[in-house]
Design a protein around this motif. Sequence first.
Motif, mmCIF file in Angstrom:
data_model
loop_
_atom_site.group_PDB
_atom_site.id
_atom_site.type_symbol
_atom_site.label_atom_id
_atom_site.label_comp_id
_atom_site.label_asym_id
_atom_site.label_seq_id
_atom_site.Cartn_x
_atom_site.Cartn_y
_atom_site.Cartn_z
ATOM 1 N N MET A 72 0.838 -1.174 0.000
ATOM 2 C CA MET A 72 0.000 0.000 0.000
ATOM 3 C C MET A 72 0.885 1.241 0.000
ATOM 4 O O MET A 72 1.825 1.339 0.787
ATOM 5 C CB MET A 72 -0.906 0.002 1.230
ATOM 6 N N LEU A 73 0.586 2.204 -0.873
ATOM 7 C CA LEU A 73 1.327 3.462 -0.899
ATOM 8 C C LEU A 73 0.904 4.325 0.287
ATOM 9 O O LEU A 73 -0.282 4.409 0.601
ATOM 10 C CB LEU A 73 1.056 4.214 -2.202
ATOM 11 N N THR A 74 1.868 4.981 0.925
ATOM 12 C CA THR A 74 1.553 5.825 2.071
ATOM 13 C C THR A 74 1.987 7.275 1.893
ATOM 14 O O THR A 74 1.465 8.156 2.560
ATOM 15 C CB THR A 74 2.200 5.272 3.348
#
Length: 120
Positions: free
Chosen positions: A1-3
Amino acid sequence: MLTAVDHIQLAAPPGSEPRLRTYYVDALGMTEIPRPPALAARGGCWFQAGAVQLHLGVEVDFRPARKAHPGLRVRGITAYAARLEAHYAPVTWDDELPGHRRFFSTDPVGNRLEFLEPTD
C-alpha cells in the motif's frame, strides 16, 4: 500500500550542481542534504524543505522535463513568487486550476516546477 511520496527525482546535465545549488537553496529556500556515499560518486545533489525532497541526478544525455513536473505546495504564494523573481528565476502565473493560485518556474537547467496554494 502506498503511504506517501518519498522524493521526486529530476535529471540534470553533468557539471550543473553549482547552478542547481544556487536555485534550490538560495531561490527556493531548500536545504541541501547529504547523499549516501555509494550514490555521491554519480554526481547530482539532493534538497529538502520540510517533508519535501527533490533529488537531482546527473544524466549524460540530459533533456529537461518541460511538461512533466513536481507540484509543490507553498504558503504565501505571492511572496514566494517575488522571492524567485528576486533571484532571477522565471515566474509564470496560471489561473486555470480551480481553488488554487499557482505559477510555474524552471530551474537553471530547464526543468519545469509548479508552485501552488489552495484558495479555499
